[in-house]
Design a protein around this motif. Structure first.
Motif, PDB file in Angstrom:
ATOM      1  N   GLN A  28       1.512  16.724 -12.729  1.00  0.00           N
ATOM      2  CA  GLN A  28       1.509  16.316 -11.323  1.00  0.00           C
ATOM      3  C   GLN A  28       1.352  14.796 -11.148  1.00  0.00           C
ATOM      4  N   TRP A  29       0.895  14.116 -12.205  1.00  0.00           N
ATOM      5  CA  TRP A  29       0.681  12.662 -12.105  1.00  0.00           C
ATOM      6  C   TRP A  29       1.857  11.872 -12.649  1.00  0.00           C
ATOM      7  N   ILE A  30       2.937  12.567 -13.007  1.00  0.00           N
ATOM      8  CA  ILE A  30       4.141  11.849 -13.452  1.00  0.00           C
ATOM      9  C   ILE A  30       4.756  11.133 -12.249  1.00  0.00           C
ATOM     10  N   ASN A  31       5.025   9.847 -12.408  1.00  0.00           N
ATOM     11  CA  ASN A  31       5.637   9.044 -11.347  1.00  0.00           C
ATOM     12  C   ASN A  31       7.134   9.365 -11.282  1.00  0.00           C
ATOM     13  N   ILE A  32       7.685   9.216 -10.093  1.00  0.00           N
ATOM     14  CA  ILE A  32       9.042   9.704  -9.844  1.00  0.00           C
ATOM     15  C   ILE A  32       9.892   8.724  -9.036  1.00  0.00           C
TER      16      ILE A  32
ATOM     17  N   SER B 138      -4.142  13.234  -2.605  1.00  0.00           N
ATOM     18  CA  SER B 138      -3.886  13.535  -4.024  1.00  0.00           C
ATOM     19  C   SER B 138      -4.698  12.642  -4.954  1.00  0.00           C
ATOM     20  N   ASN B 139      -4.779  11.357  -4.627  1.00  0.00           N
ATOM     21  CA  ASN B 139      -5.513  10.459  -5.525  1.00  0.00           C
ATOM     22  C   ASN B 139      -7.022  10.631  -5.402  1.00  0.00           C
ATOM     23  N   GLU B 140      -7.503  11.030  -4.227  1.00  0.00           N
ATOM     24  CA  GLU B 140      -8.940  11.316  -4.100  1.00  0.00           C
ATOM     25  C   GLU B 140      -9.292  12.542  -4.945  1.00  0.00           C
ATOM     26  N   SER B 141      -8.439  13.558  -4.845  1.00  0.00           N
ATOM     27  CA  SER B 141      -8.648  14.756  -5.664  1.00  0.00           C
ATOM     28  C   SER B 141      -8.646  14.385  -7.148  1.00  0.00           C
ATOM     29  N   ARG B 142      -7.669  13.580  -7.509  1.00  0.00           N
ATOM     30  CA  ARG B 142      -7.554  13.149  -8.904  1.00  0.00           C
ATOM     31  C   ARG B 142      -8.839  12.443  -9.362  1.00  0.00           C
ATOM     32  N   ALA B 143      -9.352  11.577  -8.496  1.00  0.00           N
ATOM     33  CA  ALA B 143     -10.573  10.832  -8.824  1.00  0.00           C
ATOM     34  C   ALA B 143     -11.763  11.776  -8.987  1.00  0.00           C
TER      35      ALA B 143
ATOM     36  N   ILE C 197      -9.594   3.512 -10.019  1.00  0.00           N
ATOM     37  CA  ILE C 197      -8.504   2.628  -9.577  1.00  0.00           C
ATOM     38  C   ILE C 197      -7.172   3.051 -10.195  1.00  0.00           C
ATOM     39  N   ASN C 198      -6.173   3.261  -9.356  1.00  0.00           N
ATOM     40  CA  ASN C 198      -4.825   3.588  -9.844  1.00  0.00           C
ATOM     41  C   ASN C 198      -4.273   2.423 -10.656  1.00  0.00           C
ATOM     42  N   ASN C 199      -3.461   2.743 -11.653  1.00  0.00           N
ATOM     43  CA  ASN C 199      -2.981   1.737 -12.598  1.00  0.00           C
ATOM     44  C   ASN C 199      -2.385   0.498 -11.931  1.00  0.00           C
ATOM     45  N   ASN C 200      -1.528   0.705 -10.916  1.00  0.00           N
ATOM     46  CA  ASN C 200      -0.846  -0.476 -10.367  1.00  0.00           C
ATOM     47  C   ASN C 200      -1.835  -1.438  -9.714  1.00  0.00           C
ATOM     48  N   TYR C 201      -2.843  -0.891  -9.051  1.00  0.00           N
ATOM     49  CA  TYR C 201      -3.841  -1.771  -8.437  1.00  0.00           C
ATOM     50  C   TYR C 201      -4.764  -2.385  -9.491  1.00  0.00           C
TER      51      TYR C 201
ATOM     52  N   ASP D 114       0.823  -1.208   0.000  1.00  0.00           N
ATOM     53  CA  ASP D 114       0.000   0.000   0.000  1.00  0.00           C
ATOM     54  C   ASP D 114       0.854   1.254   0.000  1.00  0.00           C
ATOM     55  N   TYR D 115       0.210   2.366  -0.315  1.00  0.00           N
ATOM     56  CA  TYR D 115       0.928   3.622  -0.535  1.00  0.00           C
ATOM     57  C   TYR D 115       1.439   4.279   0.751  1.00  0.00           C
ATOM     58  N   THR D 116       1.035   3.777   1.913  1.00  0.00           N
ATOM     59  CA  THR D 116       1.432   4.472   3.136  1.00  0.00           C
ATOM     60  C   THR D 116       2.836   4.089   3.608  1.00  0.00           C
TER      61      THR D 116
ATOM     62  N   ILE E 265       3.926   7.914 -16.712  1.00  0.00           N
ATOM     63  CA  ILE E 265       2.619   8.459 -16.348  1.00  0.00           C
ATOM     64  C   ILE E 265       1.570   7.405 -16.717  1.00  0.00           C
ATOM     65  N   SER E 266       0.637   7.197 -15.792  1.00  0.00           N
ATOM     66  CA  SER E 266      -0.398   6.176 -15.980  1.00  0.00           C
ATOM     67  C   SER E 266      -1.760   6.796 -15.685  1.00  0.00           C
ATOM     68  N   PRO E 267      -2.496   7.188 -16.723  1.00  0.00           N
ATOM     69  CA  PRO E 267      -3.831   7.748 -16.469  1.00  0.00           C
ATOM     70  C   PRO E 267      -4.658   6.810 -15.589  1.00  0.00           C
TER      71      PRO E 267
ATOM     72  N   ALA F 255      10.148   4.234  -5.814  1.00  0.00           N
ATOM     73  CA  ALA F 255       9.593   4.581  -7.126  1.00  0.00           C
ATOM     74  C   ALA F 255       8.184   3.999  -7.178  1.00  0.00           C
ATOM     75  N   PHE F 256       7.222   4.759  -6.670  1.00  0.00           N
ATOM     76  CA  PHE F 256       5.839   4.246  -6.665  1.00  0.00           C
ATOM     77  C   PHE F 256       4.820   5.368  -6.758  1.00  0.00           C
ATOM     78  N   GLN F 257       5.272   6.637  -6.589  1.00  0.00           N
ATOM     79  CA  GLN F 257       4.322   7.741  -6.430  1.00  0.00           C
ATOM     80  C   GLN F 257       4.504   8.807  -7.508  1.00  0.00           C
ATOM     81  N   HIS F 258       3.485   9.668  -7.614  1.00  0.00           N
ATOM     82  CA  HIS F 258       3.596  10.818  -8.519  1.00  0.00           C
ATOM     83  C   HIS F 258       3.909  12.074  -7.711  1.00  0.00           C
ATOM     84  N   TYR F 259       4.201  13.166  -8.419  1.00  0.00           N
ATOM     85  CA  TYR F 259       4.566  14.428  -7.760  1.00  0.00           C
ATOM     86  C   TYR F 259       3.521  14.879  -6.742  1.00  0.00           C
ATOM     87  N   ALA F 260       2.243  14.776  -7.101  1.00  0.00           N
ATOM     88  CA  ALA F 260       1.196  15.287  -6.213  1.00  0.00           C
ATOM     89  C   ALA F 260       1.175  14.515  -4.899  1.00  0.00           C
ATOM     90  N   PHE F 261       1.388  13.188  -4.984  1.00  0.00           N
ATOM     91  CA  PHE F 261       1.395  12.367  -3.771  1.00  0.00           C
ATOM     92  C   PHE F 261       2.570  12.758  -2.889  1.00  0.00           C
ATOM     93  N   LEU F 262       3.751  12.953  -3.497  1.00  0.00           N
ATOM     94  CA  LEU F 262       4.950  13.321  -2.735  1.00  0.00           C
ATOM     95  C   LEU F 262       4.761  14.677  -2.048  1.00  0.00           C
TER      96      LEU F 262
HETATM   97  N1  MET Z   1       1.387   4.705  -9.964  1.00  0.00           N
HETATM   98  C1  MET Z   1       0.337   5.422  -9.295  1.00  0.00           C
HETATM   99  C2  MET Z   1      -0.355   6.341 -10.276  1.00  0.00           C
HETATM  100  O1  MET Z   1       0.277   6.893 -11.143  1.00  0.00           O
HETATM  101  C3  MET Z   1       0.899   6.215  -8.163  1.00  0.00           C
HETATM  102  C4  MET Z   1      -0.103   6.800  -7.257  1.00  0.00           C
HETATM  103  S1  MET Z   1       0.575   7.844  -5.984  1.00  0.00           S
HETATM  104  C5  MET Z   1       1.134   6.753  -4.803  1.00  0.00           C
HETATM  105  O2  MET Z   1      -1.544   6.483 -10.188  1.00  0.00           O
END
Ligand code: MET
Length: 269
Positions: free
Chosen positions: A223-227, A137-142, A196-200, A65-67, A108-110, A82-89
């Motif tokens: 902001q959704w570019i992974n880093i 960040s991901n709730e906002s994105r959703a 649902i985020n791409n990895n899940y 999980d992301y935490t 980047i993964s829409p 290497a699992f998060q995007h700029y907004a999450f960081l």
């Molecule tokens: N790989 C995920 C995405 O781009 C990262 C989410 S932020 C932890 O949606």
């Protein structure tokens, strides 16, 4: 005298060799999300470049999980993640008084909306439930995705974070169910749709072509570019910079394009 010189030369020679093999034995431990076949194939390509070109061995620590991965990085359990995007960081640093920094861009993964019952998101019935990730960040994105699909209106725009409180219009009286991002795919059995985020999604065996709606990519998508992320003190660490170079290489690009022929994840450096 000759014997002594030979002995000294041998000593330094061996020592030199020992030193060389020590520098050649460079290992970097990277925290990534738990294995999808696709991501594993990408990291395999990165590992090969890291080894062949920079003499670096990559080791991986997997997270579910992301935490966890930012805490593990902060604590020094891993060297990079290497699992998060700029907004999450950004959000994580703010919430945790953190000083983690991005040292490289990856993909980047829409984000996608999935459903077991609906063919079109616009067909969702009045009072329907949509699961969204609950981290800021991901709730906002959703929520922006639901806005872009025409289901709700928000009183924020651009890259400002949205919360459910920012929903100003919800004509279908949709219920937004906030869940840990790792639970959104699992929720598909009990909700009308889930963001649902791409990895899940990939881990749950979903393809982007299964999505009933996909986030549009536009000027606000940076902001959704992974880093690749490091502790601030390691910002200029050359070993870690070489890991970034190994990632941002043509071989990785090829591996990403091979792993995601549907372009649901694309190189972003
Ligand atoms: N790989 C995920 C995405 O781009 C990262 C989410 S932020 C932890 O949606």
């Amino acid at each position: 005298v000759v014997v002594v010189i030979i002995a000294i030369a041998a000593f330094f020679g061996l020592n030199h060799k020992a030193g060389a093999s020590k520098t050649a034995n460079k290992t970097v431990n990277i925290g990534i999300m738990t294995g999808t076949k696709q991501d594993d194939s990408i990291w395999k390509a990165v590992s090969k470049t890291a080894k062949d070109k920079y003499g670096i061995t990559l080791k991986f620590t997997h997270f579910t999980d992301y935490t966890q991965p930012n805490t593990a990085l902060k604590n020094g359990d891993i060297d990079l993640n290497a699992f998060q995007h700029y907004a999450f960081l950004n959000d994580w640093n703010k919430a945790n008084n953190g000083t983690l920094v991005a040292i490289g861009d990856t993909v980047i993964s829409p984000i996608g909306v999935y459903s077991k019952t609906l063919k079109n998101l616009s067909d969702i019935k009045e009072g329907g439930t949509i699961a969204v990730p609950n981290d800021a960040s991901n709730e906002s994105r959703a929520l922006y995705v639901l806005k872009s699909a025409g289901l709700i209106k928000l009183d924020v725009s651009g890259t400002s974070l949205a919360t459910v409180k920012d929903i100003t219009s919800n004509p279908k009286k949709l219920v937004v169910k906030e869940l840990d991002a790792s639970q959104t795919a699992r929720a598909l059995d009990s909700v009308d749709a889930a963001v649902i985020n791409n990895n899940y999604a990939v881990t749950a065996g979903l393809k982007q072509s299964d999505a009933i709606y996909t986030e549009p990519v536009n000027k606000d998508s940076q902001q959704w570019i992974n880093i690749i992320v490091a502790n601030k003190k390691d910002k200029n660490n050359t070993l870690y910079k070489d890991v970034v170079k190994a990632y941002e290489s043509p071989a990785t690009k090829k591996a990403i394009e091979k792993a995601y022929p549907d372009k649901s994840t694309i190189p972003a450096w």
